[in-house]
Design a protein around this motif. Sequence first.
Motif, PDB file in Angstrom:
ATOM      1  N   THR A   1       0.837  -1.199   0.000  1.00 20.73           N
ATOM      2  CA  THR A   1       0.000   0.000   0.000  1.00 20.73           C
ATOM      3  C   THR A   1       0.873   1.252   0.000  1.00 20.73           C
ATOM      4  N   GLY A   2       2.122   1.089  -0.365  1.00 20.30           N
ATOM      5  CA  GLY A   2       3.115   2.166  -0.295  1.00 20.30           C
ATOM      6  C   GLY A   2       2.793   3.402  -1.113  1.00 20.30           C
ATOM      7  N   ALA A   3       1.949   3.301  -2.124  1.00 18.64           N
ATOM      8  CA  ALA A   3       1.598   4.472  -2.921  1.00 18.64           C
ATOM      9  C   ALA A   3       0.643   5.396  -2.174  1.00 18.64           C
ATOM     10  N   ASP A   4       0.005   4.870  -1.142  1.00 20.26           N
ATOM     11  CA  ASP A   4      -0.911   5.659  -0.326  1.00 20.26           C
ATOM     12  C   ASP A   4      -0.120   6.757   0.390  1.00 20.26           C
ATOM     13  N   PRO A   5      -0.529   8.025   0.266  1.00 18.13           N
ATOM     14  CA  PRO A   5       0.222   9.101   0.914  1.00 18.13           C
ATOM     15  C   PRO A   5       0.162   9.049   2.444  1.00 18.13           C
ATOM     16  N   CYS A   6      -0.707   8.246   2.982  1.00 14.93           N
ATOM     17  CA  CYS A   6      -0.856   8.165   4.440  1.00 14.93           C
ATOM     18  C   CYS A   6      -0.313   6.863   5.011  1.00 14.93           C
ATOM     19  N   VAL A   7       0.705   6.276   4.358  1.00 15.66           N
ATOM     20  CA  VAL A   7       1.317   5.056   4.886  1.00 15.66           C
ATOM     21  C   VAL A   7       1.931   5.394   6.241  1.00 15.66           C
ATOM     22  N   PRO A   8       1.669   4.579   7.248  1.00 18.51           N
ATOM     23  CA  PRO A   8       2.173   4.899   8.583  1.00 18.51           C
ATOM     24  C   PRO A   8       3.687   4.731   8.703  1.00 18.51           C
ATOM     25  N   VAL A   9       4.258   5.437   9.651  1.00 21.45           N
ATOM     26  CA  VAL A   9       5.644   5.203  10.027  1.00 21.45           C
ATOM     27  C   VAL A   9       5.700   3.799  10.607  1.00 21.45           C
ATOM     28  N   ARG A  10       6.698   3.037  10.218  1.00 24.45           N
ATOM     29  CA  ARG A  10       6.811   1.643  10.646  1.00 24.45           C
ATOM     30  C   ARG A  10       8.021   1.448  11.553  1.00 24.45           C
ATOM     31  N   VAL A  11       7.745   0.948  12.761  1.00 24.36           N
ATOM     32  CA  VAL A  11       8.784   0.683  13.751  1.00 24.36           C
ATOM     33  C   VAL A  11       8.742  -0.807  14.087  1.00 24.36           C
ATOM     34  N   VAL A  12       9.871  -1.489  13.915  1.00 29.93           N
ATOM     35  CA  VAL A  12       9.970  -2.888  14.316  1.00 29.93           C
ATOM     36  C   VAL A  12      10.627  -2.932  15.690  1.00 29.93           C
ATOM     37  N   LEU A  13      10.008  -3.682  16.587  1.00 29.62           N
ATOM     38  CA  LEU A  13      10.530  -3.903  17.936  1.00 29.62           C
ATOM     39  C   LEU A  13      10.472  -5.415  18.162  1.00 29.62           C
ATOM     40  N   THR A  14      11.647  -6.061  18.163  1.00 27.61           N
ATOM     41  CA  THR A  14      11.684  -7.521  18.147  1.00 27.61           C
ATOM     42  C   THR A  14      12.787  -8.082  19.032  1.00 27.61           C
ATOM     43  N   ASN A  15      12.617  -9.315  19.452  1.00 31.17           N
ATOM     44  CA  ASN A  15      13.689 -10.059  20.121  1.00 31.17           C
ATOM     45  C   ASN A  15      14.567 -10.764  19.097  1.00 31.17           C
ATOM     46  N   HIS A  16      14.205 -10.681  17.841  1.00 30.79           N
ATOM     47  CA  HIS A  16      14.925 -11.360  16.757  1.00 30.79           C
ATOM     48  C   HIS A  16      15.573 -10.319  15.847  1.00 30.79           C
ATOM     49  N   ALA A  17      16.464  -9.535  16.414  1.00 27.44           N
ATOM     50  CA  ALA A  17      17.074  -8.413  15.690  1.00 27.44           C
ATOM     51  C   ALA A  17      18.330  -8.847  14.933  1.00 27.44           C
ATOM     52  N   PHE A  18      18.198  -9.892  14.153  1.00 22.95           N
ATOM     53  CA  PHE A  18      19.316 -10.380  13.356  1.00 22.95           C
ATOM     54  C   PHE A  18      19.518  -9.457  12.154  1.00 22.95           C
ATOM     55  N   PRO A  19      20.767  -9.263  11.710  1.00 16.68           N
ATOM     56  CA  PRO A  19      21.012  -8.378  10.559  1.00 16.68           C
ATOM     57  C   PRO A  19      20.190  -8.743   9.326  1.00 16.68           C
ATOM     58  N   ILE A  20      20.022 -10.033   9.048  1.00 21.03           N
ATOM     59  CA  ILE A  20      19.244 -10.434   7.876  1.00 21.03           C
ATOM     60  C   ILE A  20      17.779 -10.021   8.019  1.00 21.03           C
ATOM     61  N   TYR A  21      17.243 -10.086   9.235  1.00 17.48           N
ATOM     62  CA  TYR A  21      15.868  -9.647   9.467  1.00 17.48           C
ATOM     63  C   TYR A  21      15.742  -8.138   9.304  1.00 17.48           C
ATOM     64  N   GLU A  22      16.745  -7.416   9.794  1.00 15.78           N
ATOM     65  CA  GLU A  22      16.700  -5.961   9.624  1.00 15.78           C
ATOM     66  C   GLU A  22      16.763  -5.594   8.147  1.00 15.78           C
ATOM     67  N   GLN A  23      17.609  -6.272   7.387  1.00 18.06           N
ATOM     68  CA  GLN A  23      17.687  -6.006   5.945  1.00 18.06           C
ATOM     69  C   GLN A  23      16.348  -6.271   5.268  1.00 18.06           C
ATOM     70  N   ARG A  24      15.725  -7.393   5.605  1.00 17.60           N
ATOM     71  CA  ARG A  24      14.407  -7.719   5.026  1.00 17.60           C
ATOM     72  C   ARG A  24      13.372  -6.670   5.400  1.00 17.60           C
ATOM     73  N   ALA A  25      13.374  -6.274   6.668  1.00 14.72           N
ATOM     74  CA  ALA A  25      12.400  -5.292   7.143  1.00 14.72           C
ATOM     75  C   ALA A  25      12.611  -3.945   6.449  1.00 14.72           C
ATOM     76  N   ARG A  26      13.849  -3.522   6.337  1.00 11.74           N
ATOM     77  CA  ARG A  26      14.128  -2.234   5.676  1.00 11.74           C
ATOM     78  C   ARG A  26      13.748  -2.285   4.201  1.00 11.74           C
ATOM     79  N   ALA A  27      13.951  -3.429   3.567  1.00 11.05           N
ATOM     80  CA  ALA A  27      13.550  -3.590   2.164  1.00 11.05           C
ATOM     81  C   ALA A  27      12.036  -3.464   2.006  1.00 11.05           C
ATOM     82  N   LEU A  28      11.303  -3.751   3.093  1.00  8.22           N
ATOM     83  CA  LEU A  28       9.838  -3.626   3.086  1.00  8.22           C
ATOM     84  C   LEU A  28       9.379  -2.254   3.596  1.00  8.22           C
ATOM     85  N   GLY A  29      10.307  -1.320   3.748  1.00  7.98           N
ATOM     86  CA  GLY A  29       9.940   0.050   4.078  1.00  7.98           C
ATOM     87  C   GLY A  29       9.955   0.417   5.554  1.00  7.98           C
TER      88      GLY A  29
END
Length: 147
Positions: free
Chosen positions: A88-116
Amino acid sequence: MMSEAGTTIAAEVATDRVRVMLIEDSEVIREALIDALAGIEYIVFAATAATAEEAVAQLQGQHFDLVVVDLELRVGTGFEVLRYLAQTGADPCVPVRVVLTNHAFPIYEQRARALGVDHFFDKSLHFEEAIQTIENEAARLRPHAHY
């Protein structure tokens, strides 16, 4: 899911409120986040979800200014939610996204950042930093809250 009464209350808040959705399966963490931000009068936790399906249903039905997403949910994962938000990224009202996890592996962060994802935190190491970031983002979003 929010009760009908909770949804009504959230819908009646003043327009300068920042609507936050908390996607977290741990009741302890949900309460800790809500308590930590309770003193900020313009932040309203408008919905919570413990599964990816609940989260997507809430996101389809209403607008949020900011979402806090755990990656490990009761059913499904936070990545499913982040994928939905990325679509839904084209929507001008896309919310700010904050991930808060116990699984803060670099590969997960890369995947999450790739998803915005805008911010990525390890719950056990950076909880206070995450709270401060949520406060800062809410303050920044406040004049732009949509209702």
